[in-house]
Design a protein around this motif. Structure first.
Motif, PDB file in Angstrom:
ATOM      1  N   LYS A 139     -35.471 -23.911 -16.341  1.00 12.46           N
ATOM      2  CA  LYS A 139     -34.233 -24.687 -16.370  1.00 12.46           C
ATOM      3  C   LYS A 139     -33.298 -24.280 -17.490  1.00 12.46           C
ATOM      4  CE  LYS A 139     -34.043 -29.035 -15.541  1.00 12.46           C
ATOM      5  NZ  LYS A 139     -34.205 -30.491 -15.598  1.00 12.46           N
ATOM      6  N   ASN A 140     -33.654 -23.287 -18.306  1.00  9.44           N
ATOM      7  CA  ASN A 140     -32.801 -22.888 -19.410  1.00  9.44           C
ATOM      8  C   ASN A 140     -32.097 -21.585 -19.082  1.00  9.44           C
ATOM      9  OD1 ASN A 140     -33.264 -24.794 -21.825  1.00  9.44           O
ATOM     10  ND2 ASN A 140     -35.290 -24.460 -20.969  1.00  9.44           N
ATOM     11  N   PRO A 141     -30.802 -21.638 -18.788  1.00 10.08           N
ATOM     12  CA  PRO A 141     -30.063 -20.460 -18.352  1.00 10.08           C
ATOM     13  C   PRO A 141     -29.695 -19.556 -19.517  1.00 10.08           C
ATOM     14  CG  PRO A 141     -28.591 -22.330 -18.494  1.00 10.08           C
ATOM     15  CD  PRO A 141     -29.966 -22.843 -18.822  1.00 10.08           C
ATOM     16  N   GLU A 142     -29.150 -18.395 -19.175  1.00  3.73           N
ATOM     17  CA  GLU A 142     -28.746 -17.438 -20.202  1.00  3.73           C
ATOM     18  C   GLU A 142     -27.551 -17.945 -21.001  1.00  3.73           C
ATOM     19  OE1 GLU A 142     -30.336 -14.566 -20.946  1.00  3.73           O
ATOM     20  OE2 GLU A 142     -31.858 -15.202 -19.523  1.00  3.73           O
ATOM     21  N   ASN A 143     -26.633 -18.666 -20.345  1.00  5.91           N
ATOM     22  CA  ASN A 143     -25.423 -19.133 -21.019  1.00  5.91           C
ATOM     23  C   ASN A 143     -25.623 -20.520 -21.608  1.00  5.91           C
ATOM     24  OD1 ASN A 143     -25.655 -20.358 -18.539  1.00  5.91           O
ATOM     25  ND2 ASN A 143     -23.464 -20.350 -18.099  1.00  5.91           N
ATOM     26  N   TYR A 144     -26.715 -20.691 -22.312  1.00  5.87           N
ATOM     27  CA  TYR A 144     -27.065 -21.986 -22.903  1.00  5.87           C
ATOM     28  C   TYR A 144     -26.097 -22.327 -24.027  1.00  5.87           C
ATOM     29  CZ  TYR A 144     -29.704 -25.321 -25.702  1.00  5.87           C
ATOM     30  OH  TYR A 144     -30.088 -26.407 -26.431  1.00  5.87           O
ATOM     31  N   GLY A 145     -25.596 -23.571 -24.036  1.00  7.27           N
ATOM     32  CA  GLY A 145     -24.687 -24.019 -25.082  1.00  7.27           C
ATOM     33  C   GLY A 145     -25.134 -25.345 -25.657  1.00  7.27           C
ATOM     34  N   ILE A 146     -24.445 -25.785 -26.709  1.00 10.05           N
ATOM     35  CA  ILE A 146     -24.836 -27.013 -27.399  1.00 10.05           C
ATOM     36  C   ILE A 146     -24.661 -28.230 -26.491  1.00 10.05           C
ATOM     37  CG2 ILE A 146     -24.176 -28.568 -29.271  1.00 10.05           C
ATOM     38  CD1 ILE A 146     -23.797 -26.206 -31.048  1.00 10.05           C
ATOM     39  N   LYS A 147     -23.573 -28.262 -25.712  1.00  7.14           N
ATOM     40  CA  LYS A 147     -23.367 -29.405 -24.821  1.00  7.14           C
ATOM     41  C   LYS A 147     -24.500 -29.509 -23.810  1.00  7.14           C
ATOM     42  CE  LYS A 147     -20.058 -31.605 -21.711  1.00  7.14           C
ATOM     43  NZ  LYS A 147     -18.719 -31.543 -21.088  1.00  7.14           N
ATOM     44  N   LYS A 148     -24.932 -28.368 -23.291  1.00  5.77           N
ATOM     45  CA  LYS A 148     -26.039 -28.376 -22.339  1.00  5.77           C
ATOM     46  C   LYS A 148     -27.333 -28.792 -23.029  1.00  5.77           C
ATOM     47  CE  LYS A 148     -25.782 -25.249 -19.234  1.00  5.77           C
ATOM     48  NZ  LYS A 148     -25.508 -26.120 -18.068  1.00  5.77           N
ATOM     49  N   GLY A 149     -27.434 -28.481 -24.320  1.00  2.00           N
ATOM     50  CA  GLY A 149     -28.645 -28.817 -25.056  1.00  2.00           C
ATOM     51  C   GLY A 149     -28.847 -30.304 -25.236  1.00  2.00           C
TER      52      GLY A 149
ATOM     53  N   LYS B 103     -27.162 -16.090 -28.023  1.00  2.00           N
ATOM     54  CA  LYS B 103     -26.385 -17.330 -28.004  1.00  2.00           C
ATOM     55  C   LYS B 103     -27.290 -18.552 -27.872  1.00  2.00           C
ATOM     56  CE  LYS B 103     -22.284 -15.159 -25.966  1.00  2.00           C
ATOM     57  NZ  LYS B 103     -21.364 -15.125 -24.801  1.00  2.00           N
ATOM     58  N   GLY B 104     -28.290 -18.447 -27.016  1.00  2.00           N
ATOM     59  CA  GLY B 104     -29.204 -19.567 -26.841  1.00  2.00           C
ATOM     60  C   GLY B 104     -29.972 -19.883 -28.104  1.00  2.00           C
ATOM     61  N   ALA B 105     -30.434 -18.844 -28.807  1.00  2.00           N
ATOM     62  CA  ALA B 105     -31.205 -19.057 -30.032  1.00  2.00           C
ATOM     63  C   ALA B 105     -30.345 -19.682 -31.126  1.00  2.00           C
ATOM     64  CB  ALA B 105     -31.789 -17.729 -30.515  1.00  2.00           C
ATOM     65  N   VAL B 106     -29.126 -19.178 -31.296  1.00  2.00           N
ATOM     66  CA  VAL B 106     -28.242 -19.706 -32.344  1.00  2.00           C
ATOM     67  C   VAL B 106     -27.854 -21.150 -32.045  1.00  2.00           C
ATOM     68  CG1 VAL B 106     -25.968 -19.476 -33.402  1.00  2.00           C
ATOM     69  CG2 VAL B 106     -27.365 -17.450 -33.025  1.00  2.00           C
ATOM     70  N   ASN B 107     -27.457 -21.426 -30.806  1.00  2.00           N
ATOM     71  CA  ASN B 107     -27.058 -22.788 -30.452  1.00  2.00           C
ATOM     72  C   ASN B 107     -28.224 -23.763 -30.564  1.00  2.00           C
ATOM     73  OD1 ASN B 107     -24.343 -22.249 -29.919  1.00  2.00           O
ATOM     74  ND2 ASN B 107     -24.767 -21.614 -27.826  1.00  2.00           N
TER      75      ASN B 107
ATOM     76  N   GLY C 182     -27.916 -10.267 -33.980  1.00  2.00           N
ATOM     77  CA  GLY C 182     -27.766  -9.916 -32.577  1.00  2.00           C
ATOM     78  C   GLY C 182     -26.342  -9.526 -32.250  1.00  2.00           C
ATOM     79  N   LEU C 183     -26.127  -9.208 -31.002  1.00  2.00           N
ATOM     80  CA  LEU C 183     -24.813  -8.813 -30.496  1.00  2.00           C
ATOM     81  C   LEU C 183     -24.337  -9.876 -29.527  1.00  2.00           C
ATOM     82  CD1 LEU C 183     -22.723  -6.519 -30.628  1.00  2.00           C
ATOM     83  CD2 LEU C 183     -23.839  -5.512 -28.634  1.00  2.00           C
ATOM     84  N   GLU C 184     -23.220 -10.513 -29.861  1.00  2.00           N
ATOM     85  CA  GLU C 184     -22.729 -11.615 -29.042  1.00  2.00           C
ATOM     86  C   GLU C 184     -22.251 -11.131 -27.678  1.00  2.00           C
ATOM     87  OE1 GLU C 184     -19.856 -15.547 -29.576  1.00  2.00           O
ATOM     88  OE2 GLU C 184     -19.798 -13.919 -31.028  1.00  2.00           O
ATOM     89  N   GLU C 185     -21.632  -9.941 -27.624  1.00  2.00           N
ATOM     90  CA  GLU C 185     -21.106  -9.442 -26.353  1.00  2.00           C
ATOM     91  C   GLU C 185     -22.218  -9.244 -25.328  1.00  2.00           C
ATOM     92  OE1 GLU C 185     -20.318  -8.369 -29.266  1.00  2.00           O
ATOM     93  OE2 GLU C 185     -18.152  -8.698 -29.456  1.00  2.00           O
ATOM     94  N   ASP C 186     -23.335  -8.677 -25.765  1.00  2.00           N
ATOM     95  CA  ASP C 186     -24.461  -8.435 -24.859  1.00  2.00           C
ATOM     96  C   ASP C 186     -25.479  -9.568 -24.870  1.00  2.00           C
ATOM     97  OD1 ASP C 186     -23.323  -6.029 -24.238  1.00  2.00           O
ATOM     98  OD2 ASP C 186     -24.538  -4.875 -25.651  1.00  2.00           O
ATOM     99  N   ASN C 187     -25.254 -10.553 -25.739  1.00  2.00           N
ATOM    100  CA  ASN C 187     -26.163 -11.702 -25.852  1.00  2.00           C
ATOM    101  C   ASN C 187     -27.603 -11.238 -26.087  1.00  2.00           C
ATOM    102  OD1 ASN C 187     -26.740 -14.441 -25.944  1.00  2.00           O
ATOM    103  ND2 ASN C 187     -27.132 -14.585 -23.748  1.00  2.00           N
ATOM    104  N   THR C 188     -27.759 -10.340 -27.050  1.00  2.00           N
ATOM    105  CA  THR C 188     -29.061  -9.739 -27.326  1.00  2.00           C
ATOM    106  C   THR C 188     -29.430  -9.913 -28.796  1.00  2.00           C
ATOM    107  OG1 THR C 188     -28.655  -8.069 -25.623  1.00  2.00           O
ATOM    108  CG2 THR C 188     -30.427  -7.620 -27.187  1.00  2.00           C
TER     109      THR C 188
END
Length: 288
Positions: free
Chosen positions: A37-47, A151-155, A274-280
């Motif tokens: 249930k945790n997508p690649e584009n995870y954000g704080i609002k979704k968290g 992005k997911g790890a930072v958020n 990490g690299l924000e553009e590649d989300n890596t």
């Protein structure tokens, strides 16, 4: 074939390690659902959405006498909340109707740093939401680090910190984290322009006592509470080698520019490169 078998075996061991890690945060029957249930584009609002909290705060129910309070909070006439419950047309929903919406609203209200909720039952619900939310956010951080999702790890790390302190990282009442500073003192300091730890360090102790209406040596004690903070660390990024294929060798230097105080807490920081553009994620380490 041996190499292929070794690769599969290593991958399975790694996945077992991930499951073991998640089991320290989540019940076993929720781990598989969590991983899907945790997508690649995870954000704080979704968290802070209730679908990640509802399974862990079973005792929270939406009571009839709470609906007006929650409706008023979501209306947010003063613009305090970061997120709101929205209706079909993208406008703020006027009526809170489910326990999931209640959880979302209470979390947002609490993280402002100046919650408008004062009823005992709702305060107990907030404490449950924050404690479980912090645990789940930490679990998500470890999961996204494993998946190399920057992005997911930072958020997730930011959200875990916010739930732990019951404050957004940009709240005007950050000084509430210090011992001896409650909501009234934090608001008084805010009125004199002291909104950050740096501003408090430079503030005049006598002026603090004047604004807060407290006697000497209250101002000195408040400034001494800064010793409970973790040490300041300077981060320097240096490019050592540049390659023709768009790759570079970087050196990250961490320098402690202040000594740790007398806090009994064991502070740590997550260094995520990490690299924000590649989300890596390229590198992750806990700094203690």
């Amino acid at each position: 074939m041996k190499c292929s078998y070794l690769y599969v075996r290593m991958k399975r061991v790694s996945e077992c390690g991930l499951l073991l890690l998640l089991s320290s945060f989540l019940p076993s029957h929720l781990i598989v659902k969590f991983m899907h249930k945790n997508p690649e584009n995870y954000g704080i609002k979704k968290g802070i959405s209730a679908d990640r909290l509802e399974k862990h705060v079973q005792g929270i129910q939406l009571r009839r006498n709470e609906k007006k309070i929650l409706n008023d909070i979501n209306a947010d006439k003063d613009g305090r909340l970061r997120f709101h419950i929205l209706g079909d047309k993208g406008k703020k929903k006027k009526r809170i109707q489910t326990r999931e919406e209640k959880i979302f609203i209470l979390a947002n209200d609490c993280l402002t740093g100046d919650p408008s909720v004062h009823e005992l039952s709702l305060i107990q619900d907030i404490n449950s939401i924050c404690s479980n939310g912090c645990r789940i956010a930490k679990c998500m951080k470890e999961y996204f680090v494993y998946k190399k999702n920057f992005k997911g790890a930072v958020n997730s790390a930011l959200l875990a910190k916010s739930f732990n302190q019951k404050l957004w990282d940009d709240s005007p009442y950050l000084l509430k984290q210090l011992p001896g500073i409650g909501m009234i003192t934090a608001k008084a300091l805010h009125s004199m322009g002291v909104k950050s730890f740096e501003a408090l360090a430079e503030a005049d102790p006598r002026k603090i006592e004047l604004v807060t209406g407290r006697k000497y040596p209250f101002g000195n004690h408040i400034k001494d509470s800064l010793l409970s903070l973790p040490p300041k660390v300077d981060v320097k990024l240096t490019e050592m080698e540049s390659h023709t294929h768009g790759k570079s060798k970087l050196v990250v230097t961490l320098t402690r520019i202040s000594q740790s105080g007398q806090s009994a807490k064991r502070h740590y920081a997550d260094m995520i490169i990490g690299l924000e553009e590649d989300n890596t994620i390229f590198f992750h380490e806990k700094i203690r």
